[in-house]
Design a protein around this motif. Structure first.
Motif, short mmCIF file in Angstrom:
data_model
loop_
_atom_site.label_atom_id
_atom_site.label_comp_id
_atom_site.label_asym_id
_atom_site.label_seq_id
_atom_site.Cartn_x
_atom_site.Cartn_y
_atom_site.Cartn_z
N THR A 29 17.42 10.71 -9.36
CA THR A 29 16.60 9.50 -9.40
C THR A 29 16.61 8.69 -8.12
O THR A 29 15.72 7.87 -7.90
CB THR A 29 17.09 8.59 -10.54
OG1 THR A 29 18.47 8.26 -10.29
CG2 THR A 29 16.95 9.27 -11.89
N LEU A 54 12.13 5.48 -12.77
CA LEU A 54 12.92 6.55 -12.13
C LEU A 54 13.76 7.29 -13.16
O LEU A 54 13.92 8.52 -13.10
CB LEU A 54 13.81 5.96 -11.04
CG LEU A 54 13.09 5.43 -9.78
CD1 LEU A 54 14.05 4.65 -8.90
CD2 LEU A 54 12.48 6.59 -9.00
N LEU A 55 14.33 6.56 -14.11
CA LEU A 55 15.14 7.19 -15.16
C LEU A 55 14.28 8.07 -16.07
O LEU A 55 14.71 9.16 -16.48
CB LEU A 55 15.86 6.12 -15.98
CG LEU A 55 17.00 5.39 -15.26
CD1 LEU A 55 17.48 4.20 -16.09
CD2 LEU A 55 18.17 6.35 -15.00
N ASP A 57 11.63 9.74 -15.24
CA ASP A 57 11.37 10.99 -14.52
C ASP A 57 12.63 11.84 -14.44
O ASP A 57 12.58 13.07 -14.64
CB ASP A 57 10.88 10.68 -13.09
CG ASP A 57 9.49 10.07 -13.10
OD1 ASP A 57 8.78 10.22 -14.11
OD2 ASP A 57 9.12 9.43 -12.09
N GLY A 58 13.77 11.20 -14.13
CA GLY A 58 15.02 11.95 -13.97
C GLY A 58 15.49 12.60 -15.25
O GLY A 58 16.06 13.69 -15.24
#
Length: 778
Positions: A29, A54-55, A57-58
């Motif tokens: 991330t 971001l989380l 996606d990660g």
């Protein structure tokens, strides 16, 4: 109502389901491991929107799970706000500017500020923390982030005020007090008009509160001192371009520029991680050209974002042009140049002149002695520049450093604000000073001439330190002198560097120095001096650059020149060493014997001892071990008797030890190497120590003492200076890794050694390369 830990619980659940460690999720991330840990433990109560994205996606969350996760984050923020301790409406965290961009690369600084806040909560006295740094280093961003993260820890919240310290008219203390009183909820009609009464009311109201008071962009101590009322539990966080040394601050934080990996990370936060990932090399180059300055990186990222068809490589190409760099680093009202100009125009005349003229110095470092060549009252001017954060404080006491972009700006101001004739005179003065001091410093290592203390150099230790610290400067000064046709100064420096070069510096340095010396001597019509410099050049080529065939051609030129006995002896000495390197052992022995004879005839003891030691080495190579030991022992005995230089003795001891070990006397060889190392360490000679460790490693390896050999060779590799020694060390370490059952390590060492082989042109290296290829393809 949802718990504030629900978001953290689900984050832990989804991470474990993948599965990922916190470190692996952080890598995916771009968030810090600590940030993820804080969220999972419920310590971070209000994750930002970008963090949540971001989380998502990660963790690979989609559709309903993504919606649920986002809702939990939103609920966490609401609950966190409702669960905060009740504070008066006058606790104005709302005065904080919004966080427009996630703070990047400042984890350690954030942790320090958390510690400052913790100290304030347990202290009975007012706590003051000063965050200072260069223009564009991100001081305000860090302070705003701290206000949002730490304000809830204080009973009365956070109050933020921009003191406008970089404006033409900074906010006066009474006006600052007026604004803070309004933020405390005091009605306008209750605020006195008299400045002193206003400040008295402000101090009394602050004493009744426990707040995080963020005073951003302070001009100087006088501006903020009236605002520092005593209030137990309160933390005053000051930001300023100035160091504010006059304040009794409990905590100080110098905000450094971002290292390369965090610079690229920040560029990715602004531009988009995918875009940076598609051009990693170009992104690294943009980050490098921005010099780790957050403002410059933000502007570069904004330019890319506003020009989606641009490649990052295109922007890097624009920034490569130093003359245009500051013009390129402009986006709307954000300008790097403008940020610098504010600080520059606040300088006194002496400091401003020094700032400009430091642009003439090649290296980013300078001390008072060098600065004194550029302007009068240099020490005072240096301190003013450091206080204004236009110079940094080096880890080396007494030295200052400057940022790359500030160097570009200083050069602009030099062209705009200085008379060209004055600049030319200062440039010449700087060149002559650097060359003269370097020449004088090198003579402290000269076995043939007396050295005289001068300027910053007064003994061998200070000479060694100065030559190392100012290497980039005096080397560039030599290049300038060559261009200016100052042959006398060029030759004087090259002559002085002969003995110093034995144990210091790298091959390309001495190749350039002695080539310049030879050219200068030829231009001056001095054939003997030219031959001497050609000898030294041949040494640099074969011993340090690994190019014995080029060295042999230079040696033949030296041999053609009319020479006195000592110069001829040196020519034979270097010729012997070169022929040994190209595999012509008998010719090496012949020249070695001739060198000893000539030095003895001239009565030059140092030369004779060195020639005997080298003769032993070439005899060893030719297989004449008994005579090799005899002549090397003679060189050591004669040198000891004459009370010769320790470092020269150490070199003779290493050569003798190698031959003694080849004769089967390993304990005696190790004793000799121990003595050599103790002498090198006495003089802090790391290159000489590495040479001892290299040879000791070989002796121990041949004796079957593999663990000890490995330790010695690893230590030697870190400092190895001579050309083909690094190749041999890595090849031997690969063999030891094989013996230890570490094939992966062995392969890595062989690949590194093979890559190094391409740089050198010697029979020994070619043989080693063939063995490395065979081992790698086996």
């Amino acid at each position: 109502m949802a718990s504030t830990t629900a978001f953290g619980d689900f984050l832990r659940f989804y991470r474990s389901r993948v599965p990922l460690t916190q470190e692996e999720l952080a890598e995916r991330t771009g968030l810090s491991t600590r940030a993820i840990s804080d969220m999972e433990r419920g310590r971070t109560l209000s994750p930002q929107f970008r963090t949540v994205q971001l989380l998502l996606d990660g963790l690979g969350l989609r559709d309903e799970e993504a919606a649920e996760f986002t809702a939990l984050a939103r609920a966490s923020r609401v609950v966190a706000a409702q669960n905060r301790p009740e504070a008066p409406s006058t606790a104005t965290s709302s005065s904080l500017p919004p966080v427009l961009l996630e703070l990047t690369g400042r984890d350690s600084e954030r942790l320090l500020l958390e510690g400052f806040a913790a100290d304030a909560s347990s202290s009975s006295r007012l706590q003051i923390a000063v965050v200072h740094g260069a223009p564009g280093s991100g001081k305000t961003a860090l302070a705003v982030d701290a206000g949002h993260r730490l304000g809830a820890r204080f009973a009365d919240g956070c109050a933020f005020l921009d003191l406008r310290g970089t404006d033409t008219e900074p906010l006066a203390p009474d006006r600052a007090a007026h604004r803070l009183l309004r933020s405390f909820g005091v009605q306008e009609r209750q605020i006195p008009s008299d400045p002193d009464d206003k400040l008295s009311l402000y101090r009394s109201r602050l004493r009744d509160r426990t707040v995080l008071l963020v005073l951003d962009n302070a001009a100087n101590e006088a501006q903020v001192r009236p605002l520092l009322a005593s209030s137990p539990g309160t933390l005053v966080l000051l930001t300023s371009r100035r160091v504010l040394t006059g304040l009794d601050a409990r905590h100080r934080l110098a905000l450094e520029l971002l290292p390369p990996h965090h610079s690229v990370e920040l560029l990715g936060v602004v531009t988009g991680a995918d875009r940076v990932a598609a051009e990693p090399e170009a992104a690294a180059r943009v980050a490098e050209l921005c010099g780790g300055m957050p403002l410059a990186l933000l502007i570069a990222g904004n330019r890319l974002t506003s020009r989606p068809r641009w490649t990052i490589g295109h922007l890097a190409g624009q920034l490569e042009d130093e003359g245009r760099r500051l013009s390129v680093l402009r986006a709307g009202d954000l300008q790097v140049r403008a940020a610098f100009e504010i600080s520059y125009h606040q300088l006194g005349p002496g400091a401003a002149a020094l700032f400009r003229r430091l642009a003439l110095v090649p290296s980013p470092g300078a001390d008072a002695a060098l600065a004194s060549v550029l302007t009068d009252d240099a020490e005072e001017a240096l301190e003013e520049l450091a206080d204004a954060s236009l110079l940094g404080i080096s880890e080396t006491p007494g030295r200052y450093t400057r940022h790359d972009l500030l160097q570009v700006f200083a050069l602009e101001r030099l062209e705009l604000d200085e008379d060209p004739a004055v600049v030319a005179e200062v440039r010449t003065r700087l060149r002559h000073w650097l060359l003269d001091v370097a020449t004088g410093a090198a003579r402290f290592f000269d076995h043939d001439r007396e050295a005289t203390p001068s300027g910053p150099v007064h003994d061998r230790e200070s000479a060694s330190r100065w030559l190392e610290l100012e290497l980039e400067n005096w080397r560039e000064a030599l290049r300038w002198a060559v261009e200016a046709g100052e042959h006398d100064r060029v030759l004087a420096l090259a002559q002085a560097m002969h003995w110093y070069s034995d144990m210091h510096g790298v091959g390309d340095l001495w190749r350039d120095v002695f080539a310049a010396g030879a050219h200068a001597a030829q231009m001056l019509g001095n054939a003997e001096d030219a031959a001497e410099q050609l000898n030294y050049l041949s040494w640099a080529l074969y011993a340090l650059c690994g190019r014995p065939h080029e060295a042999l051609a230079v040696h033949k030129k030296a041999a053609l020149a009319p020479e006195n006995t000592i110069t001829e002896a040196w020519t034979c000495y270097y010729g012997s060493a070169i022929h040994r390197r190209v595999g012509e052992a008998e010719e090496a022995v012949r020249l070695g014997r001739r060198s000893v004879e000539l030095f003895e005839r001239a009565g030059y003891q140092i030369g004779e001892n060195l020639a005997l030691s080298l003769l032993g080495l070439v005899l060893h190579t030719a297989g004449h071990l008994a005579e090799a030991v005899e002549v090397q022992q003679r060189s050591v005995d004669q040198h000891r008797k004459a009370g010769g230089d320790d470092e020269l003795l150490s070199m003779m001891l290493i050569r003798l030890a190698t031959t003694v070990a080849a004769s089967g006397e390993v304990p005696a060889a190790l004793d000799l190497l121990d003595e050599a190392e103790s002498l090198f360490r006495r003089h802090s000679n790391t290159a000489g120590t590495a040479r001892v460790q290299h040879n000791r490693g070989l002796v121990l390896m041949d004796a079957g003492r593999f663990a000890e050999a490995r330790a010695q060779l690893r230590a030697a590799l870190a400092e190895a200076r001579l050309s083909d020694h690094r190749v041999e060390i890595m090849a031997r370490l690969a063999e030891l890794a094989d013996a230890a059952g570490e094939p992966g390590q062995a392969r890595e060492l062989r690949v590194r050694a093979l890559a190094e082989c391409d740089r050198y042109d010697t029979p020994a290296v070619r043989r080693t390369a063939a063995k490395l290829v065979a081992a790698l393809t086996h």
